[in-house]
Motif scaffolding. Structure first.
Motif, short mmCIF file in Angstrom:
data_model
loop_
_atom_site.label_atom_id
_atom_site.label_comp_id
_atom_site.label_asym_id
_atom_site.label_seq_id
_atom_site.Cartn_x
_atom_site.Cartn_y
_atom_site.Cartn_z
N ARG A 110 10.78 -0.81 -9.10
CA ARG A 110 10.54 -1.99 -9.44
C ARG A 110 9.08 -2.80 -9.47
O ARG A 110 8.86 -3.75 -9.37
CB ARG A 110 11.20 -2.60 -8.59
N CYS A 111 8.13 -1.47 -9.28
CA CYS A 111 7.20 -1.97 -9.42
C CYS A 111 6.05 -1.61 -10.42
O CYS A 111 5.16 -1.03 -10.48
CB CYS A 111 5.75 -1.23 -7.70
N PRO A 112 6.50 -2.36 -11.80
CA PRO A 112 5.11 -1.25 -12.63
C PRO A 112 3.87 -1.85 -12.41
O PRO A 112 3.08 -1.44 -13.55
CB PRO A 112 6.43 -2.10 -14.35
N ASN A 113 2.93 -3.52 -11.80
CA ASN A 113 1.94 -3.41 -11.46
C ASN A 113 1.06 -3.00 -10.80
O ASN A 113 0.14 -3.30 -10.77
CB ASN A 113 2.18 -5.32 -11.50
N ILE A 130 7.06 11.64 -7.99
CA ILE A 130 5.42 11.29 -7.86
C ILE A 130 5.90 10.89 -9.58
O ILE A 130 4.43 10.83 -10.08
CB ILE A 130 4.94 12.42 -7.47
N SER A 131 6.48 12.22 -10.04
CA SER A 131 6.77 12.22 -11.28
C SER A 131 7.38 10.72 -12.52
O SER A 131 7.36 10.30 -13.00
CB SER A 131 7.59 13.28 -11.83
N LYS A 132 8.40 10.47 -11.35
CA LYS A 132 9.05 9.04 -11.77
C LYS A 132 8.24 7.48 -11.67
O LYS A 132 7.45 6.36 -12.11
CB LYS A 132 9.90 8.99 -10.75
N ILE A 133 6.72 8.01 -10.22
CA ILE A 133 5.42 7.13 -10.52
C ILE A 133 5.20 6.74 -11.36
O ILE A 133 4.10 6.19 -12.07
CB ILE A 133 4.82 7.26 -9.42
N ALA A 134 4.44 8.11 -12.20
CA ALA A 134 3.42 7.88 -13.32
C ALA A 134 4.06 8.07 -14.95
O ALA A 134 3.20 7.19 -14.96
CB ALA A 134 3.37 9.80 -13.48
N THR A 135 5.11 7.44 -15.55
CA THR A 135 5.77 6.45 -15.72
C THR A 135 6.09 5.14 -15.29
O THR A 135 5.69 4.43 -16.53
CB THR A 135 7.03 7.59 -16.60
N GLY A 136 6.36 4.88 -14.22
CA GLY A 136 7.32 3.71 -13.94
C GLY A 136 5.39 3.09 -13.42
O GLY A 136 5.85 1.55 -13.49
N CYS A 137 4.58 3.09 -12.78
CA CYS A 137 3.76 2.78 -12.01
C CYS A 137 2.50 2.86 -13.33
O CYS A 137 1.65 4.22 -12.87
CB CYS A 137 3.20 3.07 -11.26
N GLU A 142 -5.52 4.30 -7.76
CA GLU A 142 -5.61 4.48 -6.42
C GLU A 142 -4.90 5.29 -6.33
O GLU A 142 -3.44 4.57 -6.43
CB GLU A 142 -6.76 4.14 -5.18
N LEU A 143 -4.98 7.00 -5.94
CA LEU A 143 -3.56 7.45 -5.52
C LEU A 143 -4.49 8.72 -4.28
O LEU A 143 -4.71 9.10 -4.47
CB LEU A 143 -2.93 8.26 -6.79
N ASP A 144 -3.50 8.28 -3.00
CA ASP A 144 -3.30 8.55 -2.30
C ASP A 144 -1.69 9.16 -1.08
O ASP A 144 -1.35 9.50 -0.73
CB ASP A 144 -4.06 7.46 -1.30
N ILE A 145 -2.39 11.03 -1.70
CA ILE A 145 -1.12 11.62 -1.20
C ILE A 145 -1.60 12.94 -0.33
O ILE A 145 -1.65 14.00 -0.35
CB ILE A 145 -0.91 12.96 -2.12
N ASN A 146 -2.87 12.18 0.94
CA ASN A 146 -3.28 13.58 1.89
C ASN A 146 -2.04 13.64 2.68
O ASN A 146 -0.74 12.97 3.11
CB ASN A 146 -3.82 12.59 2.82
N TYR A 147 -2.12 14.70 2.88
CA TYR A 147 -1.02 15.89 3.51
C TYR A 147 0.10 15.73 3.12
O TYR A 147 1.33 15.68 4.21
CB TYR A 147 -0.77 14.90 4.96
N ASN A 162 -0.32 10.13 -17.78
CA ASN A 162 0.59 8.96 -18.18
C ASN A 162 -0.39 7.22 -16.83
O ASN A 162 -0.37 6.43 -17.74
CB ASN A 162 1.84 8.38 -16.96
N CYS A 163 -1.29 8.03 -16.56
CA CYS A 163 -1.86 6.94 -15.68
C CYS A 163 -3.37 6.80 -15.97
O CYS A 163 -4.79 7.37 -15.26
CB CYS A 163 -2.21 6.69 -13.65
N SER A 164 -4.04 5.80 -17.09
CA SER A 164 -5.46 6.55 -17.85
C SER A 164 -6.65 5.84 -16.71
O SER A 164 -7.51 6.18 -17.27
CB SER A 164 -5.57 6.56 -19.41
N ASN A 165 -5.88 4.92 -15.94
CA ASN A 165 -7.08 4.46 -14.94
C ASN A 165 -6.69 4.82 -13.86
O ASN A 165 -7.83 4.27 -13.03
CB ASN A 165 -6.24 2.97 -14.95
N LEU A 166 -6.94 5.73 -14.24
CA LEU A 166 -6.35 6.31 -12.14
C LEU A 166 -8.33 7.14 -11.85
O LEU A 166 -8.86 7.13 -12.69
CB LEU A 166 -6.23 7.15 -12.39
#
Length: 263
Positions: A110-113, A130-137, A142-147, A162-166
């Motif tokens: 639901r959150c393509p933006n 997270i693999s789905k986040i990669a293709t869906g977003c 910015e990605l924070d996956i601490n801990y 997939n997220c070339s703007n990271l």
């Protein structure tokens, strides 16, 4: 009571939006929009729903053992699911902790933006979501996956592809050198599950995230070889946090960082 409700209802739309914008995510979720019809209408304003920030809830000197329970996780999932279902097309930032794949899977749909995703301390967030986040977003910056110990280098590869703007990646581990601050709060089995594949993660970052400007990998188990590959593969790095990386010497860090002029 009727007179009081009438006074609230007579506020201008601009004033209502200003009031609602000052509420925390938790207060909004508790139903501020149900005060009256005019509040509900004003609550549909897109600018109110671009950011879901639940971090203030966790703003305390120490963690609570309750945060690591399934019951608490279920509550967090419910709040995130409710938010995404009602405001999905407007969300550009999500900052939360202790959610699971259950709620993140809806985010991917639901959150393509989405541009910022911070989900630290999530023991049941895995490569699946997270693999789905990669293709869906794909607009993620910015990605924070601490801990988050169930996320592996495979997710980092997919995010990078997939997220070339990271631009920002936060992948800190807990202090495994002196875990005393976590004992009695974080479940023992989770503390003992600290990721060991620092080399694989370093390779994924170096190869697939060339545009990174900020990288935090505290207490990572990467070696000098991994650090060298990151510094060579990410020439735009301006901030690199290696605190607690016990496999690195000061010489390793100096030699590797000399390849990145902005650090």
């Amino acid at each position: 009571m009727e007179e009081s409700e009438s006074e609230w209802g007579e506020l201008t739309r601009e004033c209502l939006i200003n009031i609602l914008s000052r509420l925390t995510a938790e207060d909004q979720w508790r139903g501020a929009m149900l005060v009256c019809k005019s509040w509900f209408t004003a609550f549909q304003e897109p600018s109110l729903h671009s950011v879901f920030n639940f971090e203030p809830y966790f703003d305390s000197p120490s963690e609570s053992p309750r945060w690591w329970t399934l019951q608490f996780e279920s509550k967090i999932d419910s709040m995130l699911l409710s938010t995404v279902q009602s405001t999905h097309q407007f969300l550009t930032q999500i900052r939360i902790r202790h959610c699971s794949d259950r709620s993140l899977n809806l985010v991917t749909q639901r959150c393509p933006n989405l541009e910022v995703l911070s989900i630290r301390s999530c023991p049941r967030v895995t490569d699946d979501s997270i693999s789905k986040i990669a293709t869906g977003c794909p607009n993620l910056k910015e990605l924070d996956i601490n801990y988050c110990y169930e996320i592996t280098h495979e997710s980092l590869v997919l995010i990078g592809r997939n997220c070339s703007n990271l631009k920002v990646l936060k992948r800190n581990l807990m202090n495994w050198l002196d875990p005393s601050q976590h004992i009695g709060i974080v479940p023992d089995d989770y503390l003992n599950a600290c990721p060991q594949d620092g080399g694989s993660e370093a390779a994924a970052i170096a190869i697939y995230m060339p545009h990174l400007e900020s990288l935090k990998i505290r207490f990572s188990k990467l070696t000098a070889k991994g650090l060298n590959s990151i510094c060579q593969g990410c020439p735009n790095l301006e901030h690199l946090d290696l605190s607690g990386c016990a496999n690195l010497t000061s010489r390793d860090i100096a030699n590797a960082s000399s390849n990145v002029f902005r650090i």
